[in-house]
Write an enzyme that holds these catalytic residues in place. Structure first.
Site, PDB file in Angstrom:
ATOM      1  N   HIS A 169      -6.996  52.553   6.713  1.00 21.83           N
ATOM      2  CA  HIS A 169      -7.869  53.736   6.735  1.00 21.83           C
ATOM      3  C   HIS A 169      -8.103  53.735   4.878  1.00 21.83           C
ATOM      4  CE1 HIS A 169      -7.725  55.719  10.411  1.00 21.83           C
ATOM      5  NE2 HIS A 169      -6.423  54.805  10.855  1.00 21.83           N
ATOM      6  N   ASP A 203     -15.428  55.332   9.783  1.00 24.86           N
ATOM      7  CA  ASP A 203     -14.725  56.079  10.865  1.00 24.86           C
ATOM      8  C   ASP A 203     -15.615  56.787  11.321  1.00 24.86           C
ATOM      9  OD1 ASP A 203     -11.718  56.207  11.746  1.00 24.86           O
ATOM     10  OD2 ASP A 203     -12.833  57.776  12.159  1.00 24.86           O
ATOM     11  N   HIS A 207      -5.817  48.087  10.564  1.00 22.77           N
ATOM     12  CA  HIS A 207      -6.788  48.230   9.949  1.00 22.77           C
ATOM     13  C   HIS A 207      -6.149  48.535   9.187  1.00 22.77           C
ATOM     14  CE1 HIS A 207      -6.526  50.531  13.609  1.00 22.77           C
ATOM     15  NE2 HIS A 207      -6.747  51.615  11.994  1.00 22.77           N
ATOM     16  N   HIS A 248      -6.514  46.486  16.305  1.00 25.71           N
ATOM     17  CA  HIS A 248      -7.415  45.179  14.759  1.00 25.71           C
ATOM     18  C   HIS A 248      -6.652  45.897  14.390  1.00 25.71           C
ATOM     19  CE1 HIS A 248      -9.669  42.755  14.141  1.00 25.71           C
ATOM     20  NE2 HIS A 248      -9.372  42.645  12.982  1.00 25.71           N
TER      21      HIS A 248
HETATM   22  P1  5GP Z   1      -6.108  54.061  14.582  1.00 21.61           P
HETATM   23  O1  5GP Z   1      -5.933  55.808  15.041  1.00 21.61           O
HETATM   24  O2  5GP Z   1      -5.630  53.136  14.848  1.00 21.61           O
HETATM   25  O3  5GP Z   1      -5.052  54.109  13.252  1.00 21.61           O
HETATM   26  O4  5GP Z   1      -8.131  54.232  14.083  1.00 21.61           O
HETATM   27  C1  5GP Z   1      -8.687  54.118  14.492  1.00 21.61           C
HETATM   28  C2  5GP Z   1      -9.809  54.103  14.356  1.00 21.61           C
HETATM   29  O5  5GP Z   1     -10.739  54.234  14.100  1.00 21.61           O
HETATM   30  C3  5GP Z   1     -10.338  55.914  14.317  1.00 21.61           C
HETATM   31  O6  5GP Z   1      -9.476  56.986  13.239  1.00 21.61           O
HETATM   32  C4  5GP Z   1     -10.556  56.256  14.942  1.00 21.61           C
HETATM   33  O7  5GP Z   1     -11.604  57.705  14.874  1.00 21.61           O
HETATM   34  C5  5GP Z   1     -11.908  54.856  14.686  1.00 21.61           C
HETATM   35  N1  5GP Z   1     -12.367  54.428  15.885  1.00 21.61           N
HETATM   36  C6  5GP Z   1     -12.317  54.422  16.541  1.00 21.61           C
HETATM   37  N2  5GP Z   1     -13.589  53.865  17.789  1.00 21.61           N
HETATM   38  C7  5GP Z   1     -14.347  53.681  16.647  1.00 21.61           C
HETATM   39  C8  5GP Z   1     -16.116  53.220  16.742  1.00 21.61           C
HETATM   40  O8  5GP Z   1     -16.397  52.791  17.674  1.00 21.61           O
HETATM   41  N3  5GP Z   1     -16.588  53.241  15.362  1.00 21.61           N
HETATM   42  C9  5GP Z   1     -16.287  53.662  14.365  1.00 21.61           C
HETATM   43  N4  5GP Z   1     -16.701  53.800  13.441  1.00 21.61           N
HETATM   44  N5  5GP Z   1     -14.499  54.043  13.775  1.00 21.61           N
HETATM   45  C10 5GP Z   1     -13.655  54.242  15.436  1.00 21.61           C
HETATM   46 ZN    ZN Z   2     -10.003  42.826  16.760  1.00 24.46          ZN
END
Ligand code: 5GP
Ligand code: ZN
Length: 114
Positions: free
Chosen positions: A102, A30, A100, A98
């Site tokens: 963690h 992340d 995912h 998309h």
């Molecule tokens: P969500 O909030 O959708 O559950 O998690 C998205 C995660 O993707 C966040 O923890 C954020 O830090 C990570 N993230 C967003 N953009 C990028 C990126 O460009 N590269 C990487 N490696 N992580 C990203």
């Molecule tokens: Zn996708």
């Protein structure tokens, strides 16, 4: 899928620090880690969120859970334990559409969360 950040990371159009890859999944660090280890694990097909898991694509999700302990062991925090999180939709705090997971480890997490 066009314009999907994680599809672009899977394709290599956007760089990432790869942790694991096979036919079905891609895992990378992340960009804004919330723990000493914070890996994002995604299926290599575009599934928008947990709401879109179905009979046809659930094997990708099952596979993610097969490789989670492997990644945790490889990174050295399996024994101490870890937390796996999926945020779904607006109320779940999902910011990238998309699906995912963690995988976070290397410190102790509180509960209940949020
Ligand atoms: P969500 O909030 O959708 O559950 O998690 C998205 C995660 O993707 C966040 O923890 C954020 O830090 C990570 N993230 C967003 N953009 C990028 C990126 O460009 N590269 C990487 N490696 N992580 C990203
Ligand atoms: Zn996708």
């Amino acid at each position: 899928m066009e314009n999907c950040l994680f599809c672009k990371i899977i394709n290599g159009d956007i760089p990432s620090t790869k942790v694991y890859e096979d036919e079905f999944v891609f895992a990378f660090n992340d960009i804004e880690p919330q723990a000493p280890h914070h890996v994002i694990i995604v299926p290599k097909i575009h599934i928008s969120s947990a709401n879109d898991i179905n009979e046809e694509n659930s094997k990708y999700i099952a596979h993610i859970f097969e490789i989670i302990p492997k990644i945790a062991r490889d990174l050295g925090f399996a024994e101490n334990g870890y937390r796996v999180i999926n945020n779904c939709g607006k109320d779940g705090g999902q910011t990238v559409s998309h699906i995912h997971f963690h995988l976070t480890g290397g410190r102790q997490f509180g509960w209940p969360a949020g």
